[in-house]
Design a protein around this motif. Structure first.
Motif, PDB file in Angstrom:
ATOM      1  N   TYR A  48       0.830  -1.204   0.000  1.00 57.62           N
ATOM      2  CA  TYR A  48       0.000   0.000   0.000  1.00 57.62           C
ATOM      3  C   TYR A  48       0.864   1.252   0.000  1.00 57.62           C
ATOM      4  O   TYR A  48       0.645   2.182  -0.774  1.00 57.62           O
ATOM      5  N   LYS A  49       1.897   1.246   0.854  1.00 61.14           N
ATOM      6  CA  LYS A  49       2.782   2.415   0.951  1.00 61.14           C
ATOM      7  C   LYS A  49       3.487   2.656  -0.370  1.00 61.14           C
ATOM      8  O   LYS A  49       3.645   3.785  -0.820  1.00 61.14           O
ATOM      9  N   SER A  50       3.908   1.571  -0.967  1.00 59.69           N
ATOM     10  CA  SER A  50       4.629   1.682  -2.227  1.00 59.69           C
ATOM     11  C   SER A  50       3.716   2.250  -3.326  1.00 59.69           C
ATOM     12  O   SER A  50       4.118   3.119  -4.107  1.00 59.69           O
ATOM     13  N   LEU A  51       2.482   1.769  -3.347  1.00 60.69           N
ATOM     14  CA  LEU A  51       1.519   2.269  -4.343  1.00 60.69           C
ATOM     15  C   LEU A  51       1.254   3.759  -4.114  1.00 60.69           C
ATOM     16  O   LEU A  51       1.252   4.567  -5.052  1.00 60.69           O
ATOM     17  N   LEU A  52       1.083   4.113  -2.848  1.00 58.44           N
ATOM     18  CA  LEU A  52       0.816   5.504  -2.497  1.00 58.44           C
ATOM     19  C   LEU A  52       1.985   6.400  -2.928  1.00 58.44           C
ATOM     20  O   LEU A  52       1.792   7.482  -3.503  1.00 58.44           O
ATOM     21  N   GLY A  53       3.194   5.924  -2.663  1.00 55.06           N
ATOM     22  CA  GLY A  53       4.393   6.687  -3.035  1.00 55.06           C
ATOM     23  C   GLY A  53       4.459   6.893  -4.534  1.00 55.06           C
ATOM     24  O   GLY A  53       4.895   7.943  -5.031  1.00 55.06           O
ATOM     25  N   SER A  54       4.012   5.881  -5.245  1.00 53.52           N
ATOM     26  CA  SER A  54       4.038   5.972  -6.694  1.00 53.52           C
ATOM     27  C   SER A  54       2.978   6.954  -7.200  1.00 53.52           C
ATOM     28  O   SER A  54       3.220   7.741  -8.115  1.00 53.52           O
ATOM     29  N   ILE A  55       1.796   6.921  -6.583  1.00 57.13           N
ATOM     30  CA  ILE A  55       0.721   7.817  -7.009  1.00 57.13           C
ATOM     31  C   ILE A  55       1.052   9.269  -6.655  1.00 57.13           C
ATOM     32  O   ILE A  55       0.934  10.168  -7.471  1.00 57.13           O
TER      33      ILE A  55
END
Ligand code: ADP
Ligand code: MG
Length: 729
Positions: A48-55
């Motif tokens: 989730y954190k990784s996806l958020l960082g990407s967005i």
């Protein structure tokens, strides 16, 4: 019986579809979207954190994490009964494309399983050979691939009973050139982000991200499906090439905000519901000025998402309309003599601290920030008006621009009386000698007059291609069938470029010892003076404006082939290259693609015109001609006086003349096409198609055909008439 009468019969038996419809939008909103709430639910903390960082910050996602994300997305999709997935992308054909794969696969030992790996999420290789590349792929092999855009969430498309997980992607060649609309938009958005954050930091160090926002307003026509099918011109080119105006058009102006006919209303509720499930925040729906014309608009969103949502909407409208036996027409000018359709692009910039940079502030300091972005946008449009014009150029939009209902082809900016005064004021008061003693200069109390400012914008700006409407600019010249990404890529890039220049100019003055605010005011003043000629508050439809614009030296390119030149000037190449949006190769390729699109569209229209004239218009006309001739002969034979058939004779003369002229012109047009087709260079060919085919023949042929429509016995006429398509319910 002709298709026309079949259609008319069918029409009278068609009633509105029953649509259940939800009562609460919030209950279904986004239910088919893998949004952050679902991501939270289906992903590990790490994923989730990784996806958020990407967005949020465009950070790269590690491969093992991508696998986790893919699994989470699959688990969610399967819980909703999805079996297939696809990379969803926006090739330069102007539609969307997808290639469906199933989660189902066989393991090495033959065990069937369902899987969705990170690799499949991140990258795919669709068969790219049928999409336009402007020659890019010819040089670098016919290969291209799609790559995941994490900033736009995956969603589930329902097509009939089938459900497909769609992953929004960009589409690029193996050597990295963009082959779609999304990749350049993302680059332009990033260029704007960098440039705007730098300038924002003059005012507020807390701002670390600026996003462009877009709220589009989609205009469209809706007509009955059976009538549509009886018009080969609508089927083939989305526009009626023939058709006499009906006795009643839009003179009565009774359609605007009028009652929405029941069948269309049912259709709207149906497609809106699909839109809500896909997270498209539609807000308004109403009738437009023309009969059978409508509009819908969402709440604005981050620009990339807004563009995806508009392309999705177009897909959905097409599919849902079929369920209601209706057809949506997105062409810019489906009917002559009646308003065309546009897609207003409301655009602004928003900071990660929640500020709309084009909203006048509440304090002198935020007002200075507003003024900075406001003036920079005007300067950008001034400096790159030609590139902006090119971004909305297309064969169908040529019919609309400047047709006295849509903005002219001359790019100008409307800002309203109040802000005009503010700019005048700044110009007068900020003199060369303006220095720290004049702190009062900085106190531009715009906020006190916000109501005045908003009111000011309701009036004449309708005729402007680019109008400030209180807290955003509205680019109105965009055509209804266009992908917003193209004009928005250009707008974001030119504003990014101007802001970068602004920062340089301000920093130079600061280095010379000027106080920051003073330096900013000086550069703002300089920009106001430099871009004054693009400001226009008058009637954009008037001839006086054309003359005035010419005096001011503003370009007025009415045709696409010439307007497109601005894409490949040295100025444009430097602009797009230095902002990392398009390489020279990409620009050349896109220019080529646009020219080819233009040629094809005019060619198809010309062919359908010739075909319809010959096979749909002449046969009933000739039959009626015969009937009249027989009638006259008969009357003569029984010894009637000439006065008994003089009226018939008059009609016969007219019919004969129009038949001869129409068929003669069609022959000549075919010859002209042959000459055009032999031209090698695509720009020259496009210009030839425009002047030697379109301008030379279309209106003339139409004139004779439309006259015949009035003269020939109605029951013989094959093509549904305007009144039938536009007024029947
Ligand atoms: P109209 O132009 O018909 O008067 P509105 O002014 O309500 O309609 O807005 C038209 C569109 O502008 C809507 O899609 C709205 O969401 C959008 N809009 C409003 N504010 C912004 C903004 N800051 N950035 C981008 N679009 C915006
Ligand atoms: Mg509007």
């Amino acid at each position: 019986m002709s298709l026309r009468f079949n259609a008319l019969n069918r029409l009278s038996q068609t009633s509105a579809e029953q649509v259940e419809g939800t009562t609460k939008i919030t209950a279904i909103f986004g239910e088919n979207v893998f949004d952050l709430k679902k991501a939270r639910q289906y992903l590990s903390d790490e994923a989730y954190k990784s996806l958020l960082g990407s967005i949020r910050a465009g950070q790269k996602i590690q491969r093992n994490v991508a696998n986790q994300i893919a699994n989470g997305i699959r688990a969610w999709a399967e819980s909703k009964g999805v079996t297939h997935y696809t990379h969803w992308f926006q090739p330069l054909t102007g539609t969307t494309a997808e290639k469906h794969d199933s989660f189902f696969t066989l393991k090495g030992d033959g065990t069937p399983i369902e899987e969705f790996e990170g690799d499949a999420l991140i990258q795919q290789e669709p068969d790219a050979s049928s999409f336009p590349s402007g020659g890019i792929r010819a040089t670098f092999e016919a290969r291209g691939y799609t790559a995941w855009d994490p900033s736009s969430p995956p969603f589930i498309m329902h097509i009939g009973p089938g459900k497909t997980l769609c992953i929004p992607t960009i589409f690029i060649s193996y050597t990295g050139e963009s082959l779609d609309y999304k990749a350049p938009l993302l680059k332009a958005v990033e260029a704007l982000n960098k440039a705007a954050v730098d300038v924002c930091n003059y005012f507020d160090k807390n701002i670390s991200k600026v996003s462009a926002t877009l709220g589009w307003e989609q205009e469209y026509f809706v007509i009955d499906e059976a009538l549509f099918n009886a018009r080969p011109d609508l089927v083939m080119c989305g526009r009626t090439v023939f058709g006499h105006n009906s006795a009643k058009n839009q003179q009565l102006e009774d359609h605007y905000f009028g009652s929405i006919p029941e069948r269309v209303y049912a259709f709207m509720r149906d497609f809106e519901e699909e839109c809500y499930k896909l997270g498209i925040p539609l807000r308004t729906r109403h009738n437009e000025v023309a009969p059978a014309q409508f509009e819908c608009a969402p709440i604005y969103e981050e620009i990339n998402l807004a563009v995806d949502h508009n392309t999705l909407l177009v897909d959905i409208m097409g599919r849902v309309s079929a369920r209601h036996k209706l057809r949506v027409l997105l062409h810019e000018k489906p009917f002559a003599g009646i308003n065309g359709s546009g897609k207003h692009n409301n655009w602004s910039m928003a900071t990660d601290t929640g500020i709309n940079l084009l909203a006048p502030g509440k304090t002198p300091k935020t007002n200075l920030m507003f003024l900075t972005f406001f003036v920079n946008t005007i300067k950008a449009v001034h400096d790159y008006a030609d590139v902006l014009r090119a971004s909305i150029a297309s064969a169908p939009n040529d019919y609309r621009l400047g047709a006295n209902e849509a903005p002219p082809a001359i790019i100008s900016v409307f800002i309203g009386q109040y802000l005009s005064k503010v700019l005048e004021d700044v110009k007068e008061r900020v003199s060369e000698k303006f220095d720290e003693q004049d702190e009062s200069m900085l106190k531009i109390d715009i906020h006190k007059s916000i109501p005045e400012l908003l009111m000011d914008n309701t009036d004449r700006n309708r005729t402007s291609p680019f109008a400030f409407t209180g807290n955003k600019f509205e680019f109105r010249a965009v055509g209804s069938s266009a992908n917003c990404a193209n004009p928005m890529t250009v707008l974001n890039t030119i504003v990014a470029q101007t802001l970068r220049q602004f920062k340089e100019d301000v920093d130079r003055l600061i280095d010379r010892g000027e106080k920051k605010e003073i330096a900013i005011m000086h550069v703002i003043r300089e920009y106001i003076v430099a871009s004054e000629k693009i400001l226009f508050e008058g009637d954009g439809y008037s001839e006086a404006w054309e003359k005035e614009a010419e005096k001011r030296g503003l370009p007025n390119l009415k045709t696409t082939p010439l307007a497109l030149d601005a894409m490949v000037t040295d100025k444009a190449k430097i602009l797009f290259d230095s902002n990392g949006v398009y390489s020279h190769t990409e620009l050349e390729a896109r220019h080529e693609i646009e020219l080819e699109k233009y040629i094809k569209k005019v060619q198809i229209e010309s062919r359908i015109m010739g075909e319809l004239a010959t096979s749909h218009v002449l046969p009933p006309s000739i039959r009626y001609q015969n009937l009249l001739a027989k009638n006259i002969n008969g009357l003569k034979a029984i010894g009637m006086d000439e006065s008994a058939y003089s009226n018939q004779k008059q009609i016969l003369d007219k019919i004969s003349e129009h038949i001869n002229k129409a068929s003669d012109l069609v022959e000549k047009m075919i010859e002209a096409r042959k000459i055009c087709n032999a031209i090698e260079d695509s720009r020259t060919r496009a210009i030839a198609y425009q002047s030697q085919v379109k301008d030379a023949f279309f209106d003339q042929i139409r004139y004779h055909v439309d006259k015949l429509e009035l003269l020939v016995d109605d029951k013989e006429w094959y093509l549904p008439k305007y009144r039938e398509m536009l007024f029947l319910r």
